[in-house]
Design an enzyme around this catalytic site. Sequence first.
Site, PDB file in Angstrom:
ATOM      1  N   GLU A  55     -40.200 -21.937 -16.370  1.00  0.00           N
ATOM      2  CA  GLU A  55     -41.123 -20.989 -15.710  1.00  0.00           C
ATOM      3  C   GLU A  55     -40.716 -19.540 -15.919  1.00  0.00           C
ATOM      4  O   GLU A  55     -41.547 -18.668 -16.156  1.00  0.00           O
ATOM      5  CB  GLU A  55     -41.215 -21.280 -14.209  1.00  0.00           C
ATOM      6  CG  GLU A  55     -42.041 -22.510 -13.855  1.00  0.00           C
ATOM      7  CD  GLU A  55     -41.260 -23.805 -13.950  1.00  0.00           C
ATOM      8  OE1 GLU A  55     -40.052 -23.757 -14.254  1.00  0.00           O
ATOM      9  OE2 GLU A  55     -41.861 -24.873 -13.726  1.00  0.00           O
ATOM     10  N   HIS A 111     -44.756 -27.877  -2.323  1.00  0.00           N
ATOM     11  CA  HIS A 111     -45.910 -28.037  -3.211  1.00  0.00           C
ATOM     12  C   HIS A 111     -47.216 -27.534  -2.608  1.00  0.00           C
ATOM     13  O   HIS A 111     -48.291 -27.910  -3.066  1.00  0.00           O
ATOM     14  CB  HIS A 111     -46.083 -29.501  -3.628  1.00  0.00           C
ATOM     15  CG  HIS A 111     -45.220 -29.903  -4.783  1.00  0.00           C
ATOM     16  ND1 HIS A 111     -43.863 -29.985  -4.684  1.00  0.00           N
ATOM     17  CD2 HIS A 111     -45.530 -30.215  -6.064  1.00  0.00           C
ATOM     18  CE1 HIS A 111     -43.365 -30.352  -5.859  1.00  0.00           C
ATOM     19  NE2 HIS A 111     -44.356 -30.493  -6.716  1.00  0.00           N
TER      20      HIS A 111
END
Lengths: 351, 334
Positions: free
Chosen positions: A82, A151
């Site tokens: 990322e 999440h």
Amino acid sequence: MPWTKLQVEREEPAFDENAGDNVRKLDFGTALLEAQDQALARDPRVFVMGQGVNDPNGAFGTTNALYKKYGLERVFDTPLNEESTIGIALGAAMAGMRPVVVHNRPDFLLMAMDQIVNHAAKWSYMFAGQVPLPVVIRSCVGRGWGSAAQHSQTVHGLFHHVPGLKIVLPSTAYDAKGLLISSIADNNPVLFFEQRWLYKHQSHVPEYVYAVPFGQAAVKRKGKDVTVVAVSHMVIESLRAADELAAEGIDVEVIDPRTIRPLDIETILASVRKTGRLVVADLAWTTGGFAAEVVAVVTERAFHGLKCAPRRVAFPDLPTPAGYTLEQAFYPGAKDIKKAVLEMVRPSEKV
Amino acid sequence: MTNKDCAPFPNPELTAAAAADFLTRMLMIRRAELKIEELYPLEQMKTPVHLSLGQEAVSAGVCMHLNRDDAVFSNHRSHGHYLAKGGSLKELIAELYCRETGCSKGRGGSMHVIAKDAGHWGSSSIVAGATPHAVGAALAFQMQKKNAVAVCFLGDGACEQGVFFESMNWAALKKVPVVFVIENNFYSVSSHISVREVNEFLYKRAWAFDIPSFRVDGMNPLDVYASAAEAVEHARSGKGPFVVEYVLQRWRMHVGPGDPNAALYRAPEELQAGYQRDPIKEFVEHVLTAGILKEQEIAQISSRVDGEVEEAFVFAQNSPLPDGGDLAKFLFVD
Ligand SMILES: Cc1ncc(C[n+]2csc(CCOP(=O)(O)OP(=O)(O)O)c2C)c(N)n1
Ligand SMILES: [Mg+2]
């Protein structure tokens, strides 16, 4: 991810902005797909990358059709890197490209905090405007089905604190397309936050390429009693609350800023000067968040126009729980907005 | 410092013009930094300066093989990279004086220099922060079918950052034209590599990604020149990334002039006479012995560089300061 899809289908009734109109309608996800498709078609500098953008699910259906059309050179999968992925987008932008990076969860953007906050946000200022950084970072908030603390986070508040970033939170399919076009056209880094629960909502989406300008709020509903400023999915919740409140004779104005940086504060101030009451409905933690900021600015600049203390309707200052009974208690919605409005308008009644 | 594992290189064939160019670049860095060091105590340059004295051969030797369209990315110790790539000396010194005429108009300071036209694309003072930028630029070159190369200078400390590993993975995966130039001076601030890493042979990190690499004596300008030619040519010819580790001596403390605490953090062997090898002296000896340049030519280069340095400081000191009213300028590009 299939389970959040399931959750969305089950929990969120479809919302149609222009129900009944005889116009072309698209859902939120397809509108995003179309925006990227048109951007790729018209500008060879645009490319799309991200984890799983060309897997069968393709970022919730918003990208997988693209690689078939534009090839793997322009629409491609990335390693689970990322931080460097954002840095690579920045480097490519320095070299004249216009990357769109797709992150399937904002939670994972935190891995790239350094590239976003220390680099993207600073590059123009630090080098006196010599280097445009046209990078769009899309990410989609998950919610429900036990997605839990890592999440389902909405992190726009963290980035909202940082000067040098543009932050977009569309609530309709129309805005999703127009704002994504504007984001790709912008010469600065843009964080584009989507909400999984918005994906099946539809609205009128013209086929042509159009841009929804940054820093221009949409007054989603006119009203004279209370101003509700809401972002992303909270716009839908606010409109639901406003419908119910209308039945009780309370006239709510719903404002969707659409971009929180830049923020169309003038539209908000004008509304509050008219109604004298402000509720801010955010999809993020209460403390130090976007809602807190709007309340602060309105209090500073329209204090004498306020009839009562403003209210924030936002997440409790807690991580998201997994269990569904706890999730229900965690997420604020229409009923919380309604409650806040009623307590303002009819303070003597216990709601 | 150890030269163990350093690859040997035959002396490169240098034309007189190339030798003069190489020497000019090294001397420019040397003389500019000595002047910065001399004037720094006056506290008119109000920005932290990380001097690259002793490390000149690497900046200059690598950039000798780059064109204007090739991109250089660098770090906090950026003066050498900037000057070697052809950045304006005047604008660099003006930046150190935080002037409106500086390369970043006084907004960046010593750690954020840029010379867009010359191909220095900006330096980040977040250690290893620029490594993915170089890969991104190289990826763009590949997409644009340009014959350009991206070079990222990074220190030994930067090799400890995760983003460098990620960047190597990306570079190898996409086979992009990028060269990572590791300047291993064995220190991160005052912490020796031995207290930070189990393996000080940083070129081996590339092995995990099947990226070719070598370790080179960075104090030897001829080795630097020859090795950089290979690495840059490898990337330019489409064979993918390359990693070069240059073993170096940082002459000064981490930031600022001199090295007053040297005895407190450097090893005794290092402190003994001779730990300061001088790449410029070695180069001058070579070009004289080999008959590539004459004494007089070297003297001319030297005085021209001195003149430019003098001029740059006068330019900087007489340049206007940014106006406080312009504080909010440049947050975004139009
Ligand atoms: C991410 C990050 N961590 C720490 C620092 C503080 N810092 C600045 S330079 C430096 C040393 C870096 O060492 P190295 O990469 O070997 O470069 P050198 O200074 O030797 O040229 C440190 C620790 C920083 N700027 N960024
Ligand atoms: Mg070091």
